[in-house]
Design an enzyme around this catalytic site. Sequence first.
Site: not given
Ligand SMILES: *Cc1c(COP(=O)(O)O)cnc(C)c1O
Length: 817
Positions: A361, A549-550, A555, A657, A661
């Site tokens: 990952h 995101k985190r 990022k 991911t 979405k």
């Molecule tokens: C999809 C998702 C992530 C992953 O987000 P990235 O932008 O790909 O790092 C993290 N937290 C939640 C709650 C998510 O639904």
Amino acid sequence: MLTSKLLEEKNRFEHLFLQTANIMFGRDMEDLTKENLYQALANTIRQYISENWIRTNNYYTEHHEKQIYYFSIEFLLGRLLNCNILNLGIEDICYSAMHDLGIDLNSLFEEEPDAGLGNGGLGRLAACFIDSMASLGIAGHGCSIRYQYGLFEQKIINNNQVELPDNWLKNGFAWEYRKAEKEVSVSFGGNAYMKKMPDNTLKLVYENYTTVSAVPYDVPIVGYHNGVVNTLRLWNAEVSQNFAQNGVLTHQQLQEKVKFQYQLKAITSCLYPDDSSNMGKLLRLTQEYFLVSAGIQSIIRHYKKDFPSLLDFPQKVAVHINDTHPAMAIAELMRILVDVEGLPWEQAWDITVKTMAYTNHTIMPEALETWPIDMFRPHLPRIYLIIEEINRRFLKGVRQRYPGNEDIVHSFSILQDGHVHMARLAIVGSHSVNGVAKIHSDILKNYSMKQFNDYYPHKFNNKTNGITHRRWLMASNPKLTSLIDDLISSDWKTDPEQLIKLLHFTEDASALEKLNKVKQFYKNNLATFIKKKYSISVDPLSIFDIHVKRIHSYKRQIMNILRLMHVYNEFYENPNFDMLPRTYIFGGKAAPSYYIAKETIRLINTVASVINADKKVNKKMKIIFLENYGISLAEKLFPAANVSEQISTAGKEASGTSNMKFMMNGAITLGTLDGANVEIHDAVGDDNCVIFGLNANEVLSYYQNGRYSAWDEYNNNPAIHRVIDQLLTGPFTSNGDFRSLYNYFFGSNDEYFVFKDFDAYCQAHKRIEKKYRDAAAWHKSSLINIAHSGMFSSDRTIKEYADDIWDIHPIKLPLEN
Ligand SMILES: *Cc1c(COP(=O)(O)O)cnc(C)c1O
């Protein structure tokens, strides 16, 4: 209107619901709280699920189906009620039954605790995968830990992140089934050594160890409209019932032992709130071994009930490890095959490698797991000996390949410089190693794991991540779902790549207007939510630009907020400055020990409070930091997004991911060529996303040639110069400055190239704005994104795993009579 068959179904449902409520609470319906009603409904649904669960398991046994076990230290499930109803196909009868009883179904969903047993993308991927396996009719199960506390709950107090415990189990978890009779025991500590027997053979001695009891809690995973129910098995650490019985103990010894047992019970208390660095902690190591030992023991036990010979094991079982946290599964399987089942090493190794597969990952060095041998060996002495032997045999092969080159041998070694290297163990012990997006797999093969790829050329492959379109489109965006149904029929629900048919409507003004209306509906909802929770009014007609995101330096949330400081400066400098109204939404948690990430949160909230209070600009821009980003909040955000911020430094985000979405919900990606953004860009083309900044090769060359200078960028770029200075003094520092961030940039030589990409990022935002001014063109792009998002369904990903790695085929359950 319900047909008579549905009416009958609805009556059955209603009856079952009332009966369940009655049994559970023994009170009149009027006296039940919302939480009671939720529990009653979840338990009603549970009964529907149980029937299918039994049927599925019987089918697997009778047909000797191969079983997949997906091991992951995290499963970020979120709430399950809505998705379970959807996948069972009983939405209509359920809505209508609740309606009859005067109960608002949607408001009951909110009563469910959000199962946050994960940090972010890695844990959510595992949750999407088990949904896809069940929905495709693949016999695939999850294996993880039942943490008593999930990821912390985030609050923002005085602009700072505050972490509160997430006591998600306090009212019970409606979906779990405790299976006390399936308990196994897991051993730690003690001494392990090989003893020479009188006949000169070696025999393993393992003594003076401590055991903890592992009890599984099974959660049913419901497939979509196919009657399949698989299992997510969550292990709980408990005190062994018979821990005091082996041997005679003095009272003092018993007390010691009781104390120790309660320490062991703590292993499943907390999820580690850190997903991006290697946590060298004994408790984490304990969790990892607890998971794999319990999991592998129960798999073998189940296998042996149905199959006589372990030699067929890889034909009937595949074990997949999600990152290296469960990599000890390799050594644990060897331990059981050799020590318990008495197989010769070579045979056991052949079975193990054919069974195991590993997903990488990250290439971020600080996230690669290693354990100090001084910690590892005393805690897991037998596992250590096995890893030593795996490594000895592996290095023998390496030496044959590279004779006389001990430097190379050293760099391959699983045991190096006093540490156990988990990624190396995972590569050596698996038949497949995959990355999670094309660019990520290429970087693994050609750069970070090049020597392993040269040594094992056929092991490495790519499986681009995906998301379940059932949760992330059908359940969370019902209005878009029904619009799509109207346009292209509902076949895409079981074959999401049919979304491509939406391309027929790119010139259809009425379809585009309907799409716009759906987006506006969710933007209105989100604006209402923000108003209610934070008493801030946002313009629902403004562009919704979302960065969730985190929080992590790579990022680059900080690049986003620095640009907003810059826009604010420009606004004051230039009286004719014009911009479209925009709402900037941030969300995300910082690991509690990650100081720079927490300072970034403080900066975002500080800038937000200054700008939102400034009457001159706050009609044009608002900045909102939404607390406690998690699955439930995410489900509200994607349907309302216009712009998807995906701005990581190229080469750093393995896949991402949330980019998928957003795309599936019609947002336009504003991003770098990183992770799956590359594949999104390939699919939709330059006209339907906005790409900017350094590419991965350019980033790599800077790291290699050492020619990047943060000071030069700062001195030569006035916009950067000004916003960086404003970290120390200016409109945003009245409650304290941001010297921490200032020092970070220069101390790390701007390790993630924020300064370098800043102008390109500003230009990219201008392109977004230009595009948004042409409403028809924007809606068309939005539709094109949705149309191409089918390839990012995790159903596609799981089919690739099934065909290329697991060699397993979908089943079809016979219809119920
Ligand atoms: C999809 C998702 C992530 C992953 O987000 P990235 O932008 O790909 O790092 C993290 N937290 C939640 C709650 C998510 O639904």
